[in-house]
Write a protein that holds these residues in place. Structure first.
Motif, PDB file in Angstrom:
ATOM      1  N   ASN A  69      14.261 -27.087 -26.027  1.00 52.47           N
ATOM      2  CA  ASN A  69      14.025 -28.444 -26.502  1.00 52.47           C
ATOM      3  C   ASN A  69      12.546 -28.596 -26.805  1.00 52.47           C
ATOM      4  O   ASN A  69      11.697 -28.309 -25.959  1.00 52.47           O
ATOM      5  CB  ASN A  69      14.461 -29.466 -25.449  1.00 52.47           C
ATOM      6  CG  ASN A  69      15.955 -29.425 -25.219  1.00 52.47           C
ATOM      7  OD1 ASN A  69      16.721 -29.833 -26.079  1.00 52.47           O
ATOM      8  ND2 ASN A  69      16.382 -28.915 -24.075  1.00 52.47           N
ATOM      9  N   GLU A  73      13.773 -32.140 -30.367  1.00 53.98           N
ATOM     10  CA  GLU A  73      14.853 -31.408 -31.017  1.00 53.98           C
ATOM     11  C   GLU A  73      15.393 -30.323 -30.093  1.00 53.98           C
ATOM     12  O   GLU A  73      14.639 -29.702 -29.351  1.00 53.98           O
ATOM     13  CB  GLU A  73      14.376 -30.732 -32.306  1.00 53.98           C
ATOM     14  CG  GLU A  73      14.146 -31.655 -33.467  1.00 53.98           C
ATOM     15  CD  GLU A  73      13.828 -30.872 -34.739  1.00 53.98           C
ATOM     16  OE1 GLU A  73      14.178 -31.352 -35.825  1.00 53.98           O
ATOM     17  OE2 GLU A  73      13.223 -29.783 -34.641  1.00 53.98           O
ATOM     18  N   THR A  74      16.701 -30.109 -30.162  1.00 53.66           N
ATOM     19  CA  THR A  74      17.319 -28.975 -29.485  1.00 53.66           C
ATOM     20  C   THR A  74      17.475 -27.859 -30.509  1.00 53.66           C
ATOM     21  O   THR A  74      18.189 -28.008 -31.508  1.00 53.66           O
ATOM     22  CB  THR A  74      18.677 -29.351 -28.888  1.00 53.66           C
ATOM     23  OG1 THR A  74      18.488 -30.368 -27.895  1.00 53.66           O
ATOM     24  CG2 THR A  74      19.338 -28.145 -28.236  1.00 53.66           C
ATOM     25  N   LYS A 105      27.250 -28.230 -31.608  1.00 50.80           N
ATOM     26  CA  LYS A 105      27.187 -29.647 -31.967  1.00 50.80           C
ATOM     27  C   LYS A 105      27.566 -30.524 -30.778  1.00 50.80           C
ATOM     28  O   LYS A 105      26.992 -31.604 -30.572  1.00 50.80           O
ATOM     29  CB  LYS A 105      28.093 -29.941 -33.159  1.00 50.80           C
ATOM     30  CG  LYS A 105      27.535 -29.429 -34.491  1.00 50.80           C
ATOM     31  CD  LYS A 105      28.444 -29.814 -35.649  1.00 50.80           C
ATOM     32  CE  LYS A 105      27.820 -29.406 -36.980  1.00 50.80           C
ATOM     33  NZ  LYS A 105      28.687 -29.757 -38.132  1.00 50.80           N
ATOM     34  N   LYS A 106      28.515 -30.071 -29.973  1.00 52.27           N
ATOM     35  CA  LYS A 106      28.883 -30.831 -28.771  1.00 52.27           C
ATOM     36  C   LYS A 106      27.731 -30.886 -27.779  1.00 52.27           C
ATOM     37  O   LYS A 106      27.653 -31.822 -26.966  1.00 52.27           O
ATOM     38  CB  LYS A 106      30.119 -30.203 -28.121  1.00 52.27           C
ATOM     39  CG  LYS A 106      31.415 -30.454 -28.891  1.00 52.27           C
ATOM     40  CD  LYS A 106      32.607 -29.840 -28.164  1.00 52.27           C
ATOM     41  CE  LYS A 106      33.899 -30.092 -28.947  1.00 52.27           C
ATOM     42  NZ  LYS A 106      35.073 -29.481 -28.260  1.00 52.27           N
ATOM     43  N   LYS A 107      26.836 -29.902 -27.836  1.00 54.11           N
ATOM     44  CA  LYS A 107      25.648 -29.889 -26.987  1.00 54.11           C
ATOM     45  C   LYS A 107      24.483 -30.639 -27.641  1.00 54.11           C
ATOM     46  O   LYS A 107      23.374 -30.626 -27.141  1.00 54.11           O
ATOM     47  CB  LYS A 107      25.216 -28.447 -26.703  1.00 54.11           C
ATOM     48  CG  LYS A 107      26.150 -27.681 -25.793  1.00 54.11           C
ATOM     49  CD  LYS A 107      25.656 -26.265 -25.569  1.00 54.11           C
ATOM     50  CE  LYS A 107      24.282 -26.224 -24.919  1.00 54.11           C
ATOM     51  NZ  LYS A 107      24.218 -26.778 -23.563  1.00 54.11           N
ATOM     52  N   ASN A 108      24.788 -31.276 -28.773  1.00 51.04           N
ATOM     53  CA  ASN A 108      23.780 -32.049 -29.519  1.00 51.04           C
ATOM     54  C   ASN A 108      22.636 -31.178 -30.021  1.00 51.04           C
ATOM     55  O   ASN A 108      21.486 -31.614 -30.083  1.00 51.04           O
ATOM     56  CB  ASN A 108      23.232 -33.201 -28.667  1.00 51.04           C
ATOM     57  CG  ASN A 108      24.302 -34.221 -28.318  1.00 51.04           C
ATOM     58  OD1 ASN A 108      25.102 -34.613 -29.169  1.00 51.04           O
ATOM     59  ND2 ASN A 108      24.340 -34.629 -27.054  1.00 51.04           N
ATOM     60  N   ASP A 110      20.307 -29.489 -32.730  1.00 49.46           N
ATOM     61  CA  ASP A 110      19.793 -30.043 -33.991  1.00 49.46           C
ATOM     62  C   ASP A 110      19.501 -28.983 -35.049  1.00 49.46           C
ATOM     63  O   ASP A 110      19.673 -29.235 -36.242  1.00 49.46           O
ATOM     64  CB  ASP A 110      18.491 -30.826 -33.731  1.00 49.46           C
ATOM     65  CG  ASP A 110      18.684 -31.975 -32.783  1.00 49.46           C
ATOM     66  OD1 ASP A 110      19.429 -32.905 -33.139  1.00 49.46           O
ATOM     67  OD2 ASP A 110      18.104 -31.943 -31.674  1.00 49.46           O
TER      68      ASP A 110
END
Length: 278
Positions: A69, A73-74, A105-108, A110
């Motif tokens: 992170n 942003e991830t 995407k489920k882990k958000n 980016d």
């Protein structure tokens, strides 16, 4: 063909496929089990985020991935993609991304990030077709450090800890994944950090792994450049010492010129850093 994460895969299985996949690569290379474990630990590779392609239960290809992170942003970093020769041409890289992207995407997540060797046009086209774009060109150097004249006014000391706030003030460019702060913090015990001082003021530093002879970072205070600080730092590593120093942003022409003309290293290969936003 079955696609799943590498969470249940053994290091030995991953190593066998890794070495077979890269045996005929643009730049062939081979890792020992110890070297692969170091890579996984150093680059923060997470086997739960990495994906494999399996044929009858046997690993045929993989994407090794890490997460960090930064600036809100991830970022998911591809630390290596490999397909064994007999399973190439089957679209496995796309299929592995098709499998893992919904999980990311489920882990958000980016951003997807990777590096690909300049000239590996087939891989570059494949990643562009997957939505990746080139964001910068990275230069890789190696060679023997040539003898330089250490400046008597500059005192080189070994630092016991990273002074990131100070170090960052010297930067012109952001390091790539392998030289970023979160990665280096994990392997600090394997590294030597030299600090350059003038009258007790830190004016430059160099981070080095003496076992694999790799430079990770060097930077000098903007007010003290072209005064022999960088040369003195490399001299502390050792005249004649073979080293590598990878992924220097090519916008930093002064760094590239310094490494080739003053230090004696050769830009033997270059890479593109590529990104895809999710």
């Amino acid at each position: 063909m079955e696609f799943k994460t590498l969470a249940d895969s053994s290091i030995k299985d991953i190593l066998a496929v890794f070495n077979l996949s890269f045996s005929d690569y643009v730049v062939p290379f081979h890792l020992s089990e110890e070297q692969l474990i170091f890579k996984i630990n150093a680059e923060k590779i997470d086997l739960n985020l990495s994906v494999g392609a399996f044929e009858d239960g046997e690993l045929a290809g993989f994407i090794l991935q890490a997460e960090k992170n930064e600036n809100g942003e991830t970022i998911i970093y591809n630390g290596g993609t490999g397909i064994v020769p007999e399973h190439r041409g089957k679209g496995l890289v796309r299929k592995m991304y098709d499998f893992i992207i919904p999980i990311l995407k489920k882990k958000n997540a980016d951003v997807l990030l990777l590096e690909v060797i300049e000239g590996n046009n087939q891989a570059i086209r494949a990643y562009e077709n997957l939505g990746f774009t080139k964001v910068r060109r990275l230069l890789c150097f190696n060679g023997n450090i040539k003898s330089g004249k250490r400046q008597s006014a500059i005192n080189i000391r070994e630092l016991k800890e990273f002074q990131w706030d100070k170090f960052r003030s010297f930067w012109d460019i952001e390091p790539s994944w392998q030289g970023c702060i979160s990665v280096l913090d994990r392997i600090q015990n394997d590294l030597i950090t030299f600090g350059a001082y003038e009258n007790e003021k830190l004016i430059g530093y160099l981070i080095y792994n003496p076992v694999i002879r790799k430079i990770y970072q060097i930077a000098v205070d903007k007010d003290y450049r072209r005064k022999g600080v960088g040369t003195s730092l490399f001299d502390a590593v050792g005249n004649g010492q073979p080293v590598s120093f990878n992924n220097i942003d090519d916008v930093s022409e002064n760094t590239s010129r310094f490494l080739s003309e003053k230090v004696g290293l050769t830009n033997w290969i270059s890479q593109f850093e590529m990104k895809r936003f999710l």
